[in-house]
Scaffold this active site. Structure first.
Site, PDB file in Angstrom:
ATOM      1  N   ARG A  36       0.852  -1.201   0.000  1.00  0.00           N
ATOM      2  CA  ARG A  36       0.000   0.000   0.000  1.00  0.00           C
ATOM      3  C   ARG A  36       0.874   1.233   0.000  1.00  0.00           C
ATOM      4  NH1 ARG A  36      -3.044   0.866   4.704  1.00  0.00           N
ATOM      5  NH2 ARG A  36      -4.137   2.483   3.579  1.00  0.00           N
ATOM      6  N   ARG A  90      -1.784   5.432  12.891  1.00  0.00           N
ATOM      7  CA  ARG A  90      -0.816   5.032  13.921  1.00  0.00           C
ATOM      8  C   ARG A  90      -1.450   5.247  15.279  1.00  0.00           C
ATOM      9  NH1 ARG A  90       3.283   3.390  11.816  1.00  0.00           N
ATOM     10  NH2 ARG A  90       4.296   4.274  10.000  1.00  0.00           N
ATOM     11  N   LYS A 106       2.851  -6.539  12.118  1.00  0.00           N
ATOM     12  CA  LYS A 106       2.122  -6.891  10.892  1.00  0.00           C
ATOM     13  C   LYS A 106       2.530  -8.284  10.410  1.00  0.00           C
ATOM     14  CE  LYS A 106       1.073  -4.867   6.404  1.00  0.00           C
ATOM     15  NZ  LYS A 106       0.761  -3.593   5.775  1.00  0.00           N
TER      16      LYS A 106
HETATM   17  C1  BTN Z   1       0.308  -3.754   2.253  1.00  0.00           C
HETATM   18  O1  BTN Z   1       1.145  -2.883   2.027  1.00  0.00           O
HETATM   19  O2  BTN Z   1      -0.103  -3.972   3.394  1.00  0.00           O
HETATM   20  C2  BTN Z   1      -0.251  -4.579   1.124  1.00  0.00           C
HETATM   21  C3  BTN Z   1       0.681  -5.687   0.724  1.00  0.00           C
HETATM   22  C4  BTN Z   1       0.148  -6.555  -0.379  1.00  0.00           C
HETATM   23  C5  BTN Z   1       1.187  -7.538  -0.866  1.00  0.00           C
HETATM   24  C6  BTN Z   1       0.616  -8.533  -1.839  1.00  0.00           C
HETATM   25  S1  BTN Z   1       1.728  -9.864  -2.128  1.00  0.00           S
HETATM   26  C7  BTN Z   1       0.722 -10.411  -3.422  1.00  0.00           C
HETATM   27  C8  BTN Z   1       0.247  -9.195  -4.178  1.00  0.00           C
HETATM   28  N1  BTN Z   1       1.216  -8.811  -5.168  1.00  0.00           N
HETATM   29  C9  BTN Z   1       1.761  -7.640  -4.891  1.00  0.00           C
HETATM   30  O3  BTN Z   1       2.634  -7.085  -5.597  1.00  0.00           O
HETATM   31  N2  BTN Z   1       1.252  -7.134  -3.763  1.00  0.00           N
HETATM   32  C10 BTN Z   1       0.249  -8.006  -3.202  1.00  0.00           C
END
Ligand code: BTN
Length: 321
Positions: free
Chosen positions: A116, A314, A181
């Site tokens: 994100r 946060r 996380k």
């Molecule tokens: C976040 O930042 O919390 C979201 C992370 C999402 C990661 C997943 S891994 C599978 C899919 N492919 C990606 O490039 N991102 C999502």
């Protein structure tokens, strides 16, 4: 390299000669492949003179036959890759090639995993789950209401079903254990919202990751919490059964049906927080969420609602940037 890894997956020593015979390559070529495993995929190997090569830590590779056997193909079609830039980018490419949703893309690693707010999602080889599910958007914007929060519930349930009883949610869709996380969700829309449109549901779960550099926030993994290796093939099936159940009910009932369940699993319910959106900083107390999944904050005694992918939250006493 995957053939070599499949050979080493049993955790035993294999001599250079035996590997060479199995792969029909010379011992010198075996040595080169071993070097590549280490340099390109970051996989550490033990080398012992007279015994050969052994994985330094156990590895469970994604296995098409095992996943089918455990019922994943009964939920939706899936595609496994050894390495991708991002499972979500590949999912979009497959849609463009005409592959019909729903389908799931899995990869052993991602070289440009997307998180994100433009962050990188660390995606080392063979240790975690990187998965993107493509769904057709049929009911317009209503189908998307609260969707990422419902996916969060499904991921949380899969983690709990795998023994992580303390897994909980942080708005909008982080999954935390002990304040760290463990999984993240990234939804991306492709196509024309007024016409044919798809949503790519990207889910990343830290499964067997034990160390990593460059992650900006406290993190943990299933292995670190459970103190044992987790079978990724098994977990993928548990996760997708939960996703299928939650997504079907969401499509039928809408997000309002999940509001209460979501709030009762929100770890920061009632907490004092600081919300960041661009350059804006707002302090308030978490009241909950509304019927479309927007965050309800009490700001100086007045309720305000917030939604959107660029917002971060946060705890107010957490001084990290
Ligand atoms: C976040 O930042 O919390 C979201 C992370 C999402 C990661 C997943 S891994 C599978 C899919 N492919 C990606 O490039 N991102 C999502």
């Amino acid at each position: 390299m995957l053939t070599l890894l499949r050979l080493l997956e049993d955790g035993r020593f294999h001599s250079g000669q035996a590997i060479g015979d199995a792969l029909c390559i010379s011992r010198n070529a075996v040595w080169k492949q071993v070097q590549r495993l280490e340099s390109e995929l970051g996989i550490a190997l033990n080398r012992v003179r007279g015994r050969g090569y052994q994985l330094a830590s156990p590895l469970v590779l994604l296995n098409d036959a095992v996943l089918r056997d455990k019922g994943l193909s009964d939920i939706w079609p899936f595609h496994i890759y050894e390495s991708l830039d991002s499972t979500s980018v590949e999912a979009t490419r497959l849609v463009a090639k005409g592959v019909e949703p729903p389908f799931l893309v899995l990869s052993e690693r991602q070289t440009s995993g997307r998180g994100r707010r433009g962050r990188i999602w660390q995606s080392p080889f063979g240790v975690n789950v990187y998965s993107s599910l493509v769904l057709r958007v049929q009911k317009g914007a209503r189908q998307l209401e609260g969707l990422s929060l419902v996916v969060g519930l499904a991921v949380m349930r899969a983690l709990r079903a795998s023994g992580l009883n303390e897994a909980g949610l942080k708005w909008p869709n982080d999954i935390l254990v002990g304040g760290k996380k463990i999984a993240g969700i990234l939804l991306e829309l492709t196509g024309d919202p007024a016409d044919v449109c798809h949503v790519v549901v990207g889910v990343g779960v830290n499964v067997n990751m034990a160390n990593a550099e460059g992650i900006e926030q406290p993190w943990t993994s299933m292995k670190l919490e459970l103190q044992r290796m987790v079978d990724r093939n098994e977990f993928i099936c548990v996760l997708n059964r939960q996703l299928h159940g939650y997504l079907s009910r969401h499509a039928e009932l809408g997000f309002a049906a999940f509001q209460e369940e979501w709030e009762s699993n929100h770890l920061w319910q009632g907490c004092e927080v600081m919300l960041a959106s661009g350059t804006q900083r707002i302090e308030g107390m978490v009241l909950g969420i509304d019927r479309v999944g927007a965050l309800r904050l009490s700001v100086s005694g007045v309720e305000q609602r917030f939604s959107g992918g660029e917002i971060s939250l946060r705890l107010r006493d957490d001084r990290r940037a």
